[in-house]
Enzyme design. Structure first.
Site, short mmCIF file in Angstrom:
data_model
loop_
_atom_site.label_atom_id
_atom_site.label_comp_id
_atom_site.label_asym_id
_atom_site.label_seq_id
_atom_site.Cartn_x
_atom_site.Cartn_y
_atom_site.Cartn_z
N SER A 67 80.28 -46.78 6.43
CA SER A 67 81.48 -47.20 7.09
C SER A 67 81.56 -48.49 7.68
CB SER A 67 81.32 -45.95 8.45
OG SER A 67 82.37 -46.34 9.32
N TYR A 112 77.49 -41.40 15.36
CA TYR A 112 78.04 -41.79 13.94
C TYR A 112 77.80 -43.22 13.56
CZ TYR A 112 81.70 -42.36 10.41
OH TYR A 112 82.54 -42.83 9.54
#
Length: 251
Positions: free
Chosen positions: A143, A155
């Site tokens: 990401s 995350y």
């Protein structure tokens, strides 16, 4: 696409979003595809889409936090199609999160177990079969949060870790003819992002306005990069995090 025709690919998280489009693109390029997801309805929909376009695919329910499931996913590729050439380790989760010191340990563990250890489980099962095959190509989904401080702490940590795994795997297995790369999507128009937008339209408008491209990314744009990275056209691309974010991080 060069080198994909007649190969065998597995795609985790293939029941929707980026994983679905990756599965479709592999099939369009001539590969046989094992679509893996915990979402059985979504996975079967992906299979129907592939088959309606003349492709060949098999669905297997796979929870990437379960090593037995992951082993069964790879075994399905062997049983149905005789081997494994390509993998897109894409399954992952996200949430809004909070500040680093405010997480419940179970929340932290869940994010790492799916997004990071899940990729490791997939690699652990895929690599020996690719060695047996004489080589292969793997793309892991990280990401923009894997190369920046965007996103919540757990995350971001998981997605940074995916890049670390990708780079170390490159060093460990280049001599076996296996290439590893990672895609780092920005804000992509997937069901996960759509749900977030419905929950907070003002925040989604703010995020979209901050993207130089002026829009969210399409899942197809990530899938095209994934399949290209697995092709012979990318034969000298190894261990790289490929940022696909509409210019978000250049600011």
């Amino acid at each position: 696409m060069n080198g994909i025709q007649d190969g065998v690919a597995v795609v985790t998280g293939g029941g929707s979003g980026i994983g679905r489009q990756s599965s479709l693109r592999f099939a369009e390029a001539g590969a046989k595809v094992v679509v893996a997801d915990v979402d059985e309805d979504g996975g079967h929909e992906t299979i129907e889409m592939i088959e309606s376009n003349g492709g060949e695919a098999t669905f297997v329910r796979t929870d990437v936090t379960d090593s037995d499931d992951v082993d069964a996913m790879v075994q399905t590729a062997l049983d149905e199609y005789g081997g494994l050439d390509f993998a897109h380790n894409n399954a992952g989760i996200a949430d809004e999160g909070t500040r680093l010191a405010e997480y419940d340990e179970a929340e932290w563990d869940r994010m790492i177990d799916v997004n990071l250890k899940g990729v490791w489980r997939c690699l652990k099962a895929e690599i020996p079969e690719m060695i047996e095959r004489g080589g292969g190509a793997v793309v892991n989904t990280s990401s923009v949060a894997g190369v920046s401080a965007n996103g919540s702490a757990h995350y971001a940590a998981s997605k940074h870790g995916v890049i670390g795994l990708t780079r170390r795997a490159t060093v460990d297995y280049a001599e076996d003819g296996i290439r590893f790369n990672a895609v780092c999507p920005g804000v992509i128009d997937t069901p996960m992002v759509q749900q977030a937008g419905e929950d907070n339209t003002e925040e989604m408008d703010r995020i979209t306005a901050a993207i130089p491209a002026g829009r969210l990314g399409d899942p197809e744009e990530i899938a095209d990069a994934v399949v290209w990275l697995c092709s012979e056209e990318a034969s000298y691309v190894m261990g790289q995090p490929i940022i696909i974010d509409g210019g978000l991080l250049v600011q």
